[in-house]
Design a protein around this motif. Structure first.
Motif, short mmCIF file in Angstrom:
data_model
loop_
_atom_site.label_atom_id
_atom_site.label_comp_id
_atom_site.label_asym_id
_atom_site.label_seq_id
_atom_site.Cartn_x
_atom_site.Cartn_y
_atom_site.Cartn_z
N TYR A 44 0.81 -1.22 0.00
CA TYR A 44 0.00 0.00 0.00
C TYR A 44 0.85 1.27 0.00
O TYR A 44 0.33 2.37 -0.22
CB TYR A 44 -0.96 0.02 1.20
CG TYR A 44 -0.33 -0.15 2.55
CD1 TYR A 44 0.37 0.90 3.16
CD2 TYR A 44 -0.42 -1.34 3.25
CE1 TYR A 44 0.95 0.75 4.41
CE2 TYR A 44 0.15 -1.50 4.50
CZ TYR A 44 0.83 -0.46 5.07
OH TYR A 44 1.40 -0.60 6.32
N ASP B 87 3.20 4.30 -4.75
CA ASP B 87 2.42 5.38 -5.36
C ASP B 87 2.63 5.36 -6.87
O ASP B 87 3.70 5.70 -7.37
CB ASP B 87 2.84 6.72 -4.78
CG ASP B 87 2.01 7.87 -5.33
OD1 ASP B 87 1.08 7.61 -6.11
OD2 ASP B 87 2.31 9.04 -4.99
N SER C 1 0.50 7.04 -9.01
CA SER C 1 -0.34 8.08 -9.58
C SER C 1 0.34 8.87 -10.68
O SER C 1 -0.34 9.48 -11.52
CB SER C 1 -0.81 9.04 -8.48
OG SER C 1 0.30 9.65 -7.84
N SER D 158 -10.03 9.65 -9.43
CA SER D 158 -10.37 8.29 -9.00
C SER D 158 -9.62 7.31 -9.89
O SER D 158 -9.71 7.38 -11.12
CB SER D 158 -11.87 8.05 -9.09
OG SER D 158 -12.59 8.97 -8.30
N THR E 12 -5.36 0.73 -8.55
CA THR E 12 -4.09 0.04 -8.72
C THR E 12 -4.27 -1.41 -8.30
O THR E 12 -4.89 -1.69 -7.27
CB THR E 12 -3.00 0.70 -7.85
OG1 THR E 12 -2.72 2.00 -8.34
CG2 THR E 12 -1.71 -0.12 -7.89
N ASP F 25 -6.17 -1.47 -4.88
CA ASP F 25 -6.00 -0.22 -4.14
C ASP F 25 -6.82 0.86 -4.85
O ASP F 25 -6.45 1.35 -5.91
CB ASP F 25 -4.52 0.15 -4.13
CG ASP F 25 -4.20 1.29 -3.18
OD1 ASP F 25 -5.12 1.74 -2.47
OD2 ASP F 25 -3.03 1.73 -3.15
N LEU F 26 -7.96 1.21 -4.28
CA LEU F 26 -8.90 2.17 -4.88
C LEU F 26 -8.71 3.54 -4.26
O LEU F 26 -8.83 3.70 -3.04
CB LEU F 26 -10.34 1.69 -4.68
CG LEU F 26 -11.44 2.67 -5.14
CD1 LEU F 26 -11.37 2.88 -6.64
CD2 LEU F 26 -12.81 2.15 -4.71
N HIS F 27 -8.43 4.54 -5.10
CA HIS F 27 -8.28 5.92 -4.65
C HIS F 27 -9.43 6.75 -5.21
O HIS F 27 -9.68 6.75 -6.43
CB HIS F 27 -6.95 6.50 -5.14
CG HIS F 27 -5.75 5.88 -4.52
ND1 HIS F 27 -5.02 6.47 -3.52
CD2 HIS F 27 -5.15 4.69 -4.76
CE1 HIS F 27 -4.00 5.70 -3.18
NE2 HIS F 27 -4.06 4.60 -3.91
N ARG G 169 -9.25 6.35 0.36
CA ARG G 169 -8.67 5.15 -0.26
C ARG G 169 -9.19 3.90 0.45
O ARG G 169 -9.38 3.89 1.68
CB ARG G 169 -7.14 5.23 -0.14
CG ARG G 169 -6.38 4.10 -0.83
CD ARG G 169 -5.81 3.15 0.19
NE ARG G 169 -4.73 3.73 0.94
CZ ARG G 169 -3.44 3.65 0.58
NH1 ARG G 169 -3.11 2.97 -0.48
NH2 ARG G 169 -2.51 4.20 1.33
N PHE H 288 -8.09 -0.22 0.53
CA PHE H 288 -7.08 -1.19 0.13
C PHE H 288 -7.52 -2.57 0.60
O PHE H 288 -7.86 -2.76 1.78
CB PHE H 288 -5.73 -0.84 0.76
CG PHE H 288 -4.60 -1.72 0.31
CD1 PHE H 288 -3.80 -1.36 -0.76
CD2 PHE H 288 -4.33 -2.92 0.95
CE1 PHE H 288 -2.76 -2.18 -1.18
CE2 PHE H 288 -3.29 -3.74 0.55
CZ PHE H 288 -2.50 -3.37 -0.52
N ARG I 167 -3.09 11.42 7.90
CA ARG I 167 -3.77 10.25 7.32
C ARG I 167 -4.39 9.44 8.46
O ARG I 167 -3.68 9.02 9.39
CB ARG I 167 -2.80 9.38 6.53
CG ARG I 167 -3.46 8.19 5.82
CD ARG I 167 -2.44 7.31 5.13
NE ARG I 167 -1.74 8.01 4.08
CZ ARG I 167 -2.15 8.09 2.82
NH1 ARG I 167 -3.29 7.49 2.46
NH2 ARG I 167 -1.44 8.74 1.92
N ARG J 168 -6.42 5.98 9.39
CA ARG J 168 -6.60 4.64 8.80
C ARG J 168 -7.19 3.70 9.83
O ARG J 168 -6.82 3.72 11.01
CB ARG J 168 -5.25 4.11 8.32
CG ARG J 168 -5.29 2.70 7.77
CD ARG J 168 -3.91 2.28 7.26
NE ARG J 168 -3.49 3.14 6.16
CZ ARG J 168 -2.22 3.24 5.73
NH1 ARG J 168 -1.27 2.54 6.34
NH2 ARG J 168 -1.92 4.02 4.73
#
Length: 482
Positions: A52, A55, A57, A84, A87, A124-126, A131, A133, A176, A178
């Motif tokens: 996770y 990156d 992007s 959006s 990964t 891994d959805l952003h 996010r 994961f 962040r 989580r």
């Protein structure tokens, strides 16, 4: 480190860059004005154990793409604005280990040969600052005697599943938040690690707050270790153990490879066991680590102090670990030398209720090498390793290690902290010596194949306290991941 001249992640990145650099430079030359200065080509992130932290992007920019087949799975936009995206990736590993004279030939540890198989896909959805994961695991073991344990097999289960959100603060600082189940590796994983080497990694249930501000990162956590069980979808949080604390990292210099860690970790176990007995354990850990690189030198030094109570009596324990690495990149075969020294406290007197045995909490798997019958408890360890780059993706590593008991009043333990030889009946300190050789081949950035051969010759303490045959282990591994 296993004695190889560079980490697998570093060699993966170099392999990719040798092949994508010409294409990436050409793409940016075509996209930029003739008078513009060409920027350095983008380097893909190094694949991590947790996954996770990668990156991808930057692949939103077509100029960053090299055309490698994996990129289509690393950045899949879900809207026109690119806020959006998804990964994905997977790891498929097969590992065979064959032991002779396991645990020096004890009747309760017969010769063993088994095959580990595991697959760990992830998504891994952003969506903007949020996010999700998710990473399931399928982990099976064939041939483990007398039966597979928690590190061998969990069948099909959820390895990781969490949600987080990034909140902007003043300046460039972010927070962040989580919550869920995740793999956590702090520092060099001396005390909190992913247990990546065995077949079933170690996950934690709970929450983290991660503050990034300039060169500082602060981790605040409250988690429970996940216990792997025999059937599918039955892994659960531990009912007896929990971990909380704060871990601060401050990088020094512009490169970010040098810095210090300062941390506090609290730990509670209602069913703790050491050589002197069993009881409830509440332990507090304060640690300081210095790490960095200068030229062809790298260093990593960490000191830890522990206090608290075990079975109603005080705990006072400590450890000091050092690592010094010297590379010779301009020499044929690019040799690298590694020197490590570790000293970990043990209990002075098993009849005294006060406890001096250090607790490594949740250390990384294969702590002292490929063959690790001994864990970081009541031990003094010296390690000398050498690695060379054979070219074409091949690396060879050689290592020699020696082990002594720190205190003759305590026994020795395995990596999870289970007692494997009591200290009663022997005043000898020398536990034994170990030799290892590893050969690895990075066939492609996604596929690594490796083999290892290890021997552990017992010393006076092992001979005094039970069977004392030389352990031999052969390991063969194939690991595909992207």
């Amino acid at each position: 480190m296993r004695g190889a001249p560079r980490s697998v992640g570093a060699r993966r990145a170099e392999w990719v860059m040798r092949r994508i650099r010409p294409a990436a430079v050409a793409a940016m030359l075509l996209a930029a004005p003739a008078a513009a200065q060409v920027a350095e080509p983008w380097q893909p992130p190094v694949l991590t154990t947790e996954r996770y932290n990668e990156d991808w992007s930057d692949l939103a920019d077509p100029a960053r793409r090299s055309g490698r087949w994996t990129e289509r799975f690393k950045y899949m936009p879900l809207d026109d604005a690119g806020r959006s995206y998804l990964t994905t990736g997977i790891e498929v590993r097969l590992r065979n280990e064959a032991y002779r004279n396991n645990l020096w030939g004890g009747a309760d540890a017969p010769d063993d040969g088994y095959l580990w198989l595991r697959a760990m896909p992830y998504a891994d959805l952003h969506v903007g600052a949020a996010r999700i994961f998710v990473q399931p695991i399928a982990a099976y073991a064939i041939g483990v005697q007398p039966s597979p344990g928690p590190v061998d097999q969990t069948r099909v289960d959820l390895l990781q599943g969490f949600a987080d959100v990034v909140l902007p603060l003043d300046g460039e600082a972010t927070l962040r938040l989580r919550a869920g189940r995740e793999l956590i590796g702090l520092g060099t994983e001396r005390l909190v690690g992913t247990r990546y080497g065995p077949n079933v990694p170690l996950a934690f249930d709970g929450g983290r707050a991660i503050l990034h501000s300039g060169r500082a990162t602060i981790n605040l956590l409250y988690v429970l270790p996940v216990e792997a069980r025999a059937d599918s979808f039955d892994d659960r949080s531990s009912p007896t153990r929990r971990l909380w604390g704060a871990y601060v990292t401050r990088t020094l210099g512009s490169a970010g490879g040098t810095g210090i860690d300062l941390y506090y970790l609290g730990y509670r176990n209602s069913r703790a066991a050491f050589d002197q007995g069993e009881g409830r354990e509440t332990r507090h850990t304060i640690g300081l680590r210095s790490f960095g690189a200068e030229g062809n030198w790298r260093w990593n030094v960490e000191g830890v102090w522990q206090f608290g109570h075990f079975a109603g009596a005080p705990i006072r324990a400590w450890t000091l670990g050092t690592e010094l690495v010297r590379s010779f990149p301009d020499t044929p075969l690019k040799p690298q030398l590694t020197l490590r020294a570790n000293i970990v406290s043990g209990d002075h007197d098993r009849d005294d209720p006060r406890l001096q045995t250090f607790n490594a909490l949740f250390p990384k798997g294969k702590y002292f090498g490929e063959l690790s019958p001994i864990g970081p408890y009541n031990i003094v360890n010296a390690h000398l390793g050498a690695g060379i780059d054979l070219g074409h993706g091949f690396g060879l590593g050689l290592a020699g290690m020696a082990f002594w008991r720190e205190s003759t009043g305590d026994g020795i333990y395995d990596i999870p902290g289970h007692l494997i030889r009591s200290g009663e009946g022997s005043d000898a300190r020398f536990v034994g010596k170990e030799a290892e050789a590893t050969l690895s081949w990075l066939a492609t950035p996604e596929l690594e194949i490796s083999a290892s051969l290890s021997f552990f010759k017992p010393g006076a303490f092992i001979r005094d306290t039970g069977p004392a045959r030389t352990i031999r282990m052969i390991g063969l591994e194939s690991n595909f991941r992207f």
